[in-house]
Design a protein around this motif. Structure first.
Motif, PDB file in Angstrom:
ATOM      1  N   LEU A 151     -15.741  46.492  -8.648  1.00 19.00           N
ATOM      2  CA  LEU A 151     -16.160  45.197  -9.203  1.00 19.00           C
ATOM      3  C   LEU A 151     -17.493  44.742  -8.622  1.00 19.00           C
ATOM      4  O   LEU A 151     -18.296  44.104  -9.292  1.00 19.00           O
ATOM      5  CB  LEU A 151     -15.098  44.132  -8.907  1.00 19.00           C
ATOM      6  N   THR A 152     -17.723  45.074  -7.352  1.00 16.98           N
ATOM      7  CA  THR A 152     -18.917  44.562  -6.659  1.00 16.98           C
ATOM      8  C   THR A 152     -20.027  45.613  -6.543  1.00 16.98           C
ATOM      9  O   THR A 152     -21.040  45.367  -5.901  1.00 16.98           O
ATOM     10  CB  THR A 152     -18.535  44.063  -5.248  1.00 16.98           C
ATOM     11  N   ALA A 153     -19.831  46.771  -7.170  1.00 16.56           N
ATOM     12  CA  ALA A 153     -20.797  47.873  -7.010  1.00 16.56           C
ATOM     13  C   ALA A 153     -22.071  47.655  -7.818  1.00 16.56           C
ATOM     14  O   ALA A 153     -22.078  46.943  -8.821  1.00 16.56           O
ATOM     15  CB  ALA A 153     -20.151  49.183  -7.442  1.00 16.56           C
ATOM     16  N   ASN A 154     -23.146  48.300  -7.366  1.00 20.70           N
ATOM     17  CA  ASN A 154     -24.345  48.381  -8.203  1.00 20.70           C
ATOM     18  C   ASN A 154     -24.803  49.833  -8.253  1.00 20.70           C
ATOM     19  O   ASN A 154     -24.131  50.721  -7.733  1.00 20.70           O
ATOM     20  CB  ASN A 154     -25.445  47.430  -7.708  1.00 20.70           C
ATOM     21  N   GLU A 155     -25.975  50.047  -8.877  1.00 25.61           N
ATOM     22  CA  GLU A 155     -26.436  51.424  -9.111  1.00 25.61           C
ATOM     23  C   GLU A 155     -26.705  52.189  -7.820  1.00 25.61           C
ATOM     24  O   GLU A 155     -26.819  53.400  -7.824  1.00 25.61           O
ATOM     25  CB  GLU A 155     -27.667  51.406 -10.033  1.00 25.61           C
ATOM     26  N   LYS A 156     -26.796  51.467  -6.699  1.00 28.67           N
ATOM     27  CA  LYS A 156     -27.059  52.152  -5.431  1.00 28.67           C
ATOM     28  C   LYS A 156     -25.769  52.473  -4.667  1.00 28.67           C
ATOM     29  O   LYS A 156     -25.802  53.106  -3.621  1.00 28.67           O
ATOM     30  CB  LYS A 156     -27.968  51.282  -4.558  1.00 28.67           C
ATOM     31  N   SER A 157     -24.649  52.023  -5.183  1.00 30.09           N
ATOM     32  CA  SER A 157     -23.368  52.259  -4.511  1.00 30.09           C
ATOM     33  C   SER A 157     -22.992  53.734  -4.602  1.00 30.09           C
ATOM     34  O   SER A 157     -23.499  54.454  -5.468  1.00 30.09           O
ATOM     35  CB  SER A 157     -22.273  51.433  -5.179  1.00 30.09           C
ATOM     36  N   PRO A 158     -22.069  54.166  -3.732  1.00 33.28           N
ATOM     37  CA  PRO A 158     -21.615  55.550  -3.809  1.00 33.28           C
ATOM     38  C   PRO A 158     -21.134  55.885  -5.214  1.00 33.28           C
ATOM     39  O   PRO A 158     -20.626  55.011  -5.914  1.00 33.28           O
ATOM     40  CB  PRO A 158     -20.444  55.587  -2.819  1.00 33.28           C
ATOM     41  N   SER A 159     -21.310  57.116  -5.597  1.00 32.09           N
ATOM     42  CA  SER A 159     -21.071  57.513  -6.981  1.00 32.09           C
ATOM     43  C   SER A 159     -19.653  57.147  -7.434  1.00 32.09           C
ATOM     44  O   SER A 159     -18.720  57.139  -6.648  1.00 32.09           O
ATOM     45  CB  SER A 159     -21.330  59.003  -7.136  1.00 32.09           C
ATOM     46  N   SER A 166     -17.841  47.002 -13.101  1.00 35.06           N
ATOM     47  CA  SER A 166     -18.881  46.307 -12.325  1.00 35.06           C
ATOM     48  C   SER A 166     -19.732  45.451 -13.257  1.00 35.06           C
ATOM     49  O   SER A 166     -20.046  44.292 -12.961  1.00 35.06           O
ATOM     50  CB  SER A 166     -19.823  47.299 -11.627  1.00 35.06           C
ATOM     51  N   ILE A 167     -20.116  46.051 -14.376  1.00 35.57           N
ATOM     52  CA  ILE A 167     -20.993  45.330 -15.313  1.00 35.57           C
ATOM     53  C   ILE A 167     -20.276  44.105 -15.866  1.00 35.57           C
ATOM     54  O   ILE A 167     -20.830  43.008 -15.906  1.00 35.57           O
ATOM     55  CB  ILE A 167     -21.431  46.248 -16.462  1.00 35.57           C
ATOM     56  N   LEU A 168     -19.027  44.314 -16.251  1.00 32.81           N
ATOM     57  CA  LEU A 168     -18.250  43.209 -16.820  1.00 32.81           C
ATOM     58  C   LEU A 168     -18.182  42.038 -15.832  1.00 32.81           C
ATOM     59  O   LEU A 168     -18.473  40.891 -16.168  1.00 32.81           O
ATOM     60  CB  LEU A 168     -16.843  43.719 -17.151  1.00 32.81           C
ATOM     61  N   ALA A 169     -17.813  42.360 -14.588  1.00 37.80           N
ATOM     62  CA  ALA A 169     -17.663  41.306 -13.574  1.00 37.80           C
ATOM     63  C   ALA A 169     -18.989  40.603 -13.322  1.00 37.80           C
ATOM     64  O   ALA A 169     -19.054  39.369 -13.235  1.00 37.80           O
ATOM     65  CB  ALA A 169     -17.133  41.907 -12.282  1.00 37.80           C
ATOM     66  N   GLN A 170     -20.064  41.377 -13.215  1.00 37.33           N
ATOM     67  CA  GLN A 170     -21.349  40.795 -12.836  1.00 37.33           C
ATOM     68  C   GLN A 170     -22.087  40.179 -14.015  1.00 37.33           C
ATOM     69  O   GLN A 170     -22.999  39.381 -13.846  1.00 37.33           O
ATOM     70  CB  GLN A 170     -22.198  41.862 -12.134  1.00 37.33           C
ATOM     71  N   PHE A 171     -21.661  40.565 -15.213  1.00 32.69           N
ATOM     72  CA  PHE A 171     -22.266  39.984 -16.403  1.00 32.69           C
ATOM     73  C   PHE A 171     -21.847  38.525 -16.545  1.00 32.69           C
ATOM     74  O   PHE A 171     -22.593  37.687 -17.005  1.00 32.69           O
ATOM     75  CB  PHE A 171     -21.789  40.771 -17.627  1.00 32.69           C
ATOM     76  N   TRP A 172     -20.615  38.260 -16.113  1.00 35.06           N
ATOM     77  CA  TRP A 172     -20.056  36.920 -16.337  1.00 35.06           C
ATOM     78  C   TRP A 172     -19.858  36.121 -15.058  1.00 35.06           C
ATOM     79  O   TRP A 172     -19.416  34.970 -15.120  1.00 35.06           O
ATOM     80  CB  TRP A 172     -18.718  37.025 -17.072  1.00 35.06           C
ATOM     81  N   SER A 173     -20.128  36.721 -13.902  1.00 36.58           N
ATOM     82  CA  SER A 173     -19.887  35.962 -12.669  1.00 36.58           C
ATOM     83  C   SER A 173     -20.795  36.407 -11.542  1.00 36.58           C
ATOM     84  O   SER A 173     -21.378  37.490 -11.569  1.00 36.58           O
ATOM     85  CB  SER A 173     -18.434  36.144 -12.217  1.00 36.58           C
ATOM     86  N   ASP A 174     -20.899  35.522 -10.551  1.00 34.12           N
ATOM     87  CA  ASP A 174     -21.469  35.926  -9.271  1.00 34.12           C
ATOM     88  C   ASP A 174     -20.278  36.327  -8.429  1.00 34.12           C
ATOM     89  O   ASP A 174     -19.416  35.500  -8.135  1.00 34.12           O
ATOM     90  CB  ASP A 174     -22.223  34.761  -8.633  1.00 34.12           C
ATOM     91  N   ILE A 175     -20.259  37.580  -8.059  1.00 31.09           N
ATOM     92  CA  ILE A 175     -19.063  38.086  -7.393  1.00 31.09           C
ATOM     93  C   ILE A 175     -19.352  38.449  -5.944  1.00 31.09           C
ATOM     94  O   ILE A 175     -20.424  38.940  -5.617  1.00 31.09           O
ATOM     95  CB  ILE A 175     -18.471  39.297  -8.166  1.00 31.09           C
TER      96      ILE A 175
END
Ligand code: SAH
Length: 278
Positions: A151-159, A166-175
């Motif tokens: 949920l909290t990952a971004n493109e730099k997170s481990p594969s 992640s996108i869903l959570a971050q698209f609609w919220s600050d997590i």
């Protein structure tokens, strides 16, 4: 009697994901980060034996506790509070928006339906008018540790961590990743560790786009074929080869990178440009 002793008296139903949180420090953390004010209306999902519920009713104006299991519901009725409404229902079939606006969700959710619950609360990336999401101001979730990471990952997170969730959570919220919760904090202890995350809902989606369903298709393509490069992933998803090549070139995106190495913002740019180039 402490939480552990209270929980031990019940035969937890595995098929309903019943793992009761018995660590009082964790319960305190959930209450702390939930930051409940006396005017708040709280929706608790899967309250179980009510260890969190019995604290929430002391803090909030009103608590709606949605629980599927009749045995749990009968336990919850023992909580003596005028501001508690127990709803014997499946959360996935419950329209949360009917409970009001600016709702705060507190949920140590049953792990067998984690993703459906998150989708039920947030809606998809192109679901601009999702009623449930619009009625919420905040969600404090306890989920498997691995899901909290996703949920909290971004493109730099481990594969593999960064994905549609992640996108869903971050698209609609600050997590925010709040804290890891070891498996032994529950009774019965689940096989994996958990974690608490806090989401503050956004008024508008993270990106302003001209076509949200198109964006949803693009992000799906970016993550669908993780072993393919971005060019082939997009072509594979049905986008025309020449449009894909043109778009990647215009945006100076190397066609050999993998889709999941793009940030959400870059995926938004890719979506907008690709749509124009089709
Ligand atoms: N929140 C409690 C219990 C967690 S266990 C605690 O922290 O101790 C998860 C709870 O969710 C169980 O009580 C289970 O019966 C309930 N549950 C499972 N599926 C559900 C569903 N579809 N809708 C509502 N509640 C559900």
């Amino acid at each position: 009697m402490n939480y552990y002793e209270r929980a031990k008296k019940y035969r937890a139903k595995k098929r309903l994901g019943q793992n009761f949180l018995t660590d009082s420090k964790c319960i305190e953390t959930i209450l702390d980060v939930s930051d409940i004010k006396k005017d708040d209306v709280v929706v608790e999902i899967g309250p179980g034996l009510g260890f969190v519920t019995e604290q929430l009713v002391k803090l909030a104006k009103k608590v709606y506790a949605i629980e599927i299991d009749e045995d749990m519901v009968n336990e919850l009725y023992k909580i003596d509070a005028d501001n508690l409404e127990i709803i014997h229902a499946d959360i996935l079939k419950t329209d949360i928006s009917k409970f009001g606006n600016n709702l705060k969700v507190v949920a140590n959710i049953p792990y067998y339906i984690t993703s459906p619950i998150i989708a039920h609360l947030l809606g998809e990336a192109d679901d601009l008018d999702n009623k449930n999401r619009k009625s919420l101001s905040q969600i404090v979730l306890t989920v498997q540790y691995e899901v909290a990471k996703r949920l909290t990952a971004n493109e730099k997170s481990p594969s593999k961590e960064f994905g549609l969730l992640s996108i869903l959570a971050q698209f609609w919220s600050d997590i925010e990743f709040v804290q890891k919760v070891p498996a032994r904090s529950f009774f019965p202890a689940p096989k994996v560790d958990s974690a608490i995350v806090k989401m503050i809902l956004k008024d508008k989606p993270l990106l302003e786009l001209t076509n949200y369903p198109f964006f949803r298709k693009v992000i799906k393509a970016c993550f669908a074929t993780r072993r393919k490069n971005i060019k082939n992933s997009l072509i594979n998803a049905g986008f025309a080869r020449n449009s894909v090549e043109k778009t990647l070139k215009e945006l100076s995106i190397n066609e050999n990178i993998r889709g999941e190495t793009l940030s959400i913002i870059q995926m938004g740019e890719l979506s907008e440009r690709l749509k124009d180039n089709l």
